[in-house]
Design an enzyme around this catalytic site. Structure first.
Site, mmCIF file in Angstrom:
data_model
loop_
_atom_site.group_PDB
_atom_site.id
_atom_site.type_symbol
_atom_site.label_atom_id
_atom_site.label_comp_id
_atom_site.label_asym_id
_atom_site.label_seq_id
_atom_site.Cartn_x
_atom_site.Cartn_y
_atom_site.Cartn_z
ATOM 1 N N SER A 242 0.852 -1.190 0.000
ATOM 2 C CA SER A 242 0.000 0.000 0.000
ATOM 3 C C SER A 242 0.891 1.243 0.000
ATOM 4 C CB SER A 242 -0.874 0.006 1.245
ATOM 5 O OG SER A 242 -0.040 0.171 2.379
ATOM 6 N N LYS A 243 0.282 2.372 -0.255
ATOM 7 C CA LYS A 243 1.025 3.640 -0.264
ATOM 8 C C LYS A 243 1.763 3.858 1.045
ATOM 9 C CE LYS A 243 -0.108 7.239 -3.321
ATOM 10 N NZ LYS A 243 -1.033 8.116 -3.882
ATOM 11 N N ARG A 244 1.039 3.590 2.128
ATOM 12 C CA ARG A 244 1.604 3.798 3.468
ATOM 13 C C ARG A 244 2.846 2.924 3.660
ATOM 14 N NH1 ARG A 244 0.104 1.423 8.375
ATOM 15 N NH2 ARG A 244 -1.407 0.154 7.262
ATOM 16 N N HIS A 245 2.842 1.764 3.014
ATOM 17 C CA HIS A 245 3.950 0.832 3.181
ATOM 18 C C HIS A 245 5.029 0.984 2.122
ATOM 19 C CE1 HIS A 245 1.116 -1.807 5.693
ATOM 20 N NE2 HIS A 245 1.926 -1.124 6.473
ATOM 21 N N GLY A 246 4.917 1.999 1.283
ATOM 22 C CA GLY A 246 6.020 2.233 0.360
ATOM 23 C C GLY A 246 5.694 2.158 -1.122
#
Ligand code: GLU
Length: 474
Positions: A242-246
């Site tokens: 996900s975006k939050r995870h990179g």
């Protein structure tokens, strides 16, 4: 004689160069370098609606920043459309492809029936062997591959091993649409062949495409390149990244203050390993890299690991290149222009002088900029709340006395100011720390900084005396 290795990176310019794409590019680049071959760059811009110039620019910029240069000119897939159609004409003449006049309703019906019968091959062969004179007037046909109905399609993948598809599950795929535009599947095969690609290295979301492409290669009598489908990058918990995870563009990593060498080193270890080694110079990477050592399970993205690695690269980078990178990253961050406005020949020299101390603590270029803030700050210095607490009536008095002592130092350096401070502390029966902390606050506005004597030396006599005067009181 074995052919020289030719790999290619073939992004679709429908979005930024994301981190997974960057890893694919890196693997292609490494393999080509290792084998003394070439890596080509093909922009797959056949989807005219979704391809944008901004995305193309982001891809080229991202690759340049990561120092993953390609060989020769960039190939734009759309420019090859006439060649793609020409190949289809040859296939029609050879009988390995046919025109299909099925209507949208007929195709929808075929899909329904296949679904009801639990088949994945939906096209029922309606126009496969039909006499072209049956063609309905005024209908623009698609062109389909006359795929084998029985037997198997096999890919000997360097990463996935032997992968087998039953041909009765695979459709007669469309090569040319009704409007004459080539499909992605055809374009990739023709371009890879024409560009002399010997090794296809890409994400394993393309594995099923490899089976379809193999059927086109077979129909054309062309040799399939070596195939390597690398597992995708997942989030730290194993879920889709996900975006939050990179799941960000390479430009976002640049703006977060990562060094290209650190990002390359991090990416090469995502899914590929060489014993326990974590740190690889570019030469070591090229030397050690190989396709069969790529794992088959999804790699997990870990920001903390990337940060630590980046800290390592910052500590080991030479001071001058850090100053250059620091100035460069200002162009990509909010308020970067304000900081850039403070950089001139004097402050640049101060940054360089302070760098040995600064780089010890920073994990990113942004942290480096933050800790270099005292060099670029205007007087009177903004004092952090925590540092403000250090400034009492007593310490302000102490600062005035210390200023008077430092004023007598004429040949200003880390060594001479240290000697003056030690003498001062002794004379007043104080520990060095009790003197150093108010001094640090007055000179940097903070309670932490590089070594205080280095700070004194970097700021220079005049600036130090002025900053001390700003905080002193009698
Ligand atoms: N253009 C495809 C993508 O961006 C890659 C195609 C390929 O590597 O064969 O996913």
């Amino acid at each position: 004689m074995t052919l020289p290795v030719v790999t290619r990176f073939a992004p679709s310019p429908t979005g930024f160069l994301h981190i997974g794409g960057a890893r694919t590019a890196l693997f292609n680049w490494l393999y080509a370098k290792k084998r003394g071959g070439k890596m080509l760059l093909r922009i797959e811009d056949t989807d005219r609606e979704r391809s944008t110039q901004a995305a193309i620019d982001a891809i080229l910029d991202g690759l340049k920043w990561l120092e993953l240069g390609w060989d020769g000119d960039v190939v734009y897939q759309y420019a090859n459309a006439a060649r793609h159609r020409e190949v289809v004409d040859e296939m029609l003449a050879a009988g390995t492809a046919y025109r299909c006049y099925a209507s949208a309703e007929e195709l929808a019906q075929m899909r329904e029936t296949a679904k009801a019968e639990g088949r994945t091959r939906f096209y029922n062969g309606l126009w496969r062997d039909r006499d072209p004179s049956d063609a309905p007037a005024g209908v623009k046909p698609t062109v389909r591959l006359k795929a084998p109905l029985t037997g198997e399609t096999v890919i000997e993948d360097q990463v996935q091993g032997r992968v087998v598809w039953q041909n009765d599950n695979l459709d007669d795929l469309v090569l040319l649409r009704g409007d004459g535009s080539p499909t992605y599947m055809l374009a990739v095969v023709v371009d890879d062949h024409d560009m002399g690609v010997t090794h296809v290295i890409r994400g394993d979301d393309h594995l099923i495409n490899a089976a379809r492409q193999k059927q086109i290669y077979d129909a054309l009598g062309w040799e399939l390149p070596s195939m390597s489908h690398i597992p995708l990058i997942h989030g730290p918990d194993g879920s889709k990244l996900s975006k939050r995870h990179g799941a960000l563009g390479v430009d976002a990593y640049r703006a977060m203050g990562y060094l290209p060498a650190a990002l390359r080193n991090y990416l090469v270890r995502l899914g590929w390993g060489h014993g326990d080694q974590e740190i690889f110079s570019t030469e070591e990477m090229i030397e050690a890299f190989d396709l069969p050592a790529i794992g088959r399970s999804a790699a997990r993205f870990d920001f903390a690991k990337l940060e630590n690695l980046n800290g390592h690269y910052i500590r080991h980078a030479d001071d001058q290149s850090l100053v250059t990178m620091l100035e460069d990253v200002l162009r990509y961050i909010p308020h970067g222009a304000d900081v850039a406005a403070k950089i001139n020949d004097t402050t640049r020299a101060q940054l360089l002088q302070a760098m040995p101390g600064l780089k010890e603590r920073a994990k990113t270029l942004l942290e480096l900029i933050d800790s270099a803030g005292f060099i670029l700050a205007d007087r009177p210095l903004p004092i952090e709340p925590k540092a403000q607490a250090v400034l009492t009536a007593d310490t302000r008095k102490l600062i005035a006395q210390l200023r008077a002592a430092l004023e007598t130092v004429t040949s200003w350096s880390a060594a001479t100011t240290e000697a003056a401070m030690r003498a001062f502390a002794e004379q007043h029966g104080l520990k060095l720390g009790a003197v150093a902390q108010p001094l640090r606050v007055a000179l940097t506005g903070r309670t932490t900084s590089p070594g205080i004597f280095d700070v004194l030396a970097v700021l220079g006599r005049q600036e130090c005396l002025s900053r001390l005067a700003d905080q002193a009181s009698e």
